[in-house]
Design a protein around this motif. Sequence first.
Motif, short mmCIF file in Angstrom:
data_model
loop_
_atom_site.label_atom_id
_atom_site.label_comp_id
_atom_site.label_asym_id
_atom_site.label_seq_id
_atom_site.Cartn_x
_atom_site.Cartn_y
_atom_site.Cartn_z
N ALA A 162 8.50 0.77 -0.66
CA ALA A 162 8.87 2.14 -0.30
C ALA A 162 7.92 2.68 0.76
O ALA A 162 6.75 2.28 0.83
N THR A 163 8.43 3.59 1.58
CA THR A 163 7.64 4.33 2.55
C THR A 163 7.69 5.81 2.18
O THR A 163 8.74 6.33 1.83
N PHE A 164 6.54 6.48 2.27
CA PHE A 164 6.45 7.91 2.00
C PHE A 164 5.77 8.58 3.20
O PHE A 164 4.74 8.09 3.69
N LEU A 165 6.33 9.68 3.65
CA LEU A 165 5.77 10.42 4.78
C LEU A 165 5.54 11.87 4.38
O LEU A 165 6.30 12.44 3.60
N CYS A 166 4.45 12.42 4.90
CA CYS A 166 4.12 13.82 4.69
C CYS A 166 3.62 14.36 6.02
O CYS A 166 2.55 13.98 6.49
N THR A 167 4.39 15.20 6.68
CA THR A 167 4.07 15.65 8.03
C THR A 167 2.78 16.47 8.03
O THR A 167 2.46 17.14 7.05
N PRO A 168 2.02 16.42 9.13
CA PRO A 168 0.72 17.11 9.18
C PRO A 168 0.82 18.61 8.89
O PRO A 168 -0.10 19.19 8.32
N ASP A 169 1.92 19.26 9.27
CA ASP A 169 2.02 20.70 9.02
C ASP A 169 2.10 21.02 7.54
O ASP A 169 1.73 22.10 7.10
N LEU B 5 -11.96 7.26 -1.09
CA LEU B 5 -10.62 6.77 -1.36
C LEU B 5 -10.35 6.80 -2.84
O LEU B 5 -10.75 5.95 -3.60
N LEU B 6 -9.68 7.87 -3.25
CA LEU B 6 -9.21 8.00 -4.61
C LEU B 6 -7.76 7.64 -4.65
O LEU B 6 -7.02 8.12 -5.50
N ALA B 7 -7.36 6.88 -3.62
CA ALA B 7 -5.95 6.64 -3.33
C ALA B 7 -5.27 7.87 -2.77
O ALA B 7 -4.27 8.31 -3.25
N CYS B 8 -5.82 8.47 -1.69
CA CYS B 8 -7.12 8.38 -1.08
C CYS B 8 -7.41 9.70 -0.40
O CYS B 8 -6.49 10.36 0.01
N TYR C 7 -4.36 8.08 7.79
CA TYR C 7 -5.03 9.37 7.71
C TYR C 7 -5.24 9.96 9.09
O TYR C 7 -5.77 9.29 9.99
N ALA C 8 -4.84 11.22 9.27
CA ALA C 8 -5.05 11.93 10.52
C ALA C 8 -6.39 12.67 10.46
O ALA C 8 -6.85 13.06 9.37
N PRO C 9 -7.05 12.89 11.61
CA PRO C 9 -8.37 13.52 11.61
C PRO C 9 -8.40 14.90 10.94
O PRO C 9 -9.38 15.25 10.30
N ASP C 10 -7.34 15.68 11.10
CA ASP C 10 -7.37 17.06 10.63
C ASP C 10 -6.54 17.29 9.36
O ASP C 10 -6.18 18.43 9.07
N CYS C 11 -6.24 16.23 8.63
CA CYS C 11 -5.44 16.36 7.41
C CYS C 11 -6.25 15.85 6.22
O CYS C 11 -6.86 14.78 6.29
N CYS C 12 -6.21 16.59 5.14
CA CYS C 12 -6.98 16.22 3.96
C CYS C 12 -6.43 14.96 3.29
O CYS C 12 -7.18 14.13 2.82
N TYR C 13 -5.10 14.83 3.28
CA TYR C 13 -4.46 13.73 2.57
C TYR C 13 -3.69 12.82 3.52
O TYR C 13 -3.47 13.16 4.68
N GLU C 14 -3.28 11.66 3.00
CA GLU C 14 -2.54 10.69 3.81
C GLU C 14 -1.24 11.30 4.33
O GLU C 14 -0.57 12.06 3.63
#
Length: 248
Positions: A240-247, A14-17, A212-219
Amino acid sequence: MLKFKSKSKLILLLLACTCLKTNASMHDSVHWPHNGDRVTKSHYEFVEMPTDTIVWDFSHAIETGDSHDMRWMNFGDSLLVRIERGSQYTYTMHGDSLLWRSQENALLGVRDSVAPMLLCGKMPSIGDSIASPYYFRGKYSGNNAVDLKGVHSLTFMSLGTLILPNDTVCDVLRVREITDGVMKVSANVAMAPISIDESGLLQHTVVTDRWYAPDCCYEIAENVSSIYRKAGSVVQESHATFLCTPDV
């Protein structure tokens, strides 16, 4: 890639993370940040998530139209730099521990006198926490001295299901990071070490939940709450909320 098949097989860098496989070298792992990595996070209105659930529903989150990039730079095997939201964070490996060394932005530039530990060699399970003191010193607004002192903690909270606006992801890990301490700003460039008992200090608490998703490097989802208090009264806060889709 990391698969959460059992709680006892779980470890996080977890480097933030960033997630890390236990049976691989940190530097060789596909989950170790690669030099030049860039991830775009979309900004949403804050969606509060209770801690007593393992289904986290962001499907109705309202996008603000803003976004920012998170970038990584690696220097050798022991120095990592993260640039995000106008701040640059520096981390170093020391033995089997990962330490947070500095933070710089337009107003603040601080380096550690006591570096908080973000990862140690033991294998965490759900419910485990890693806590350590921190003490940063530097300058505020270019001329004023600033001291930051407190406790940094990580809690590996639970596994569950994450519902995004256009996707549903299972076996997701929720991790909570808390930085809770006090800030002292002086008109002088140099000042005496901070005292927790000293009156007039500004208390600063940052609570960050990441998923964190199993197959994603980042949050792929992140909630950030920042609150400043003085004499027990809130003087500034942001959520705030931030989202980054798995694709992505």
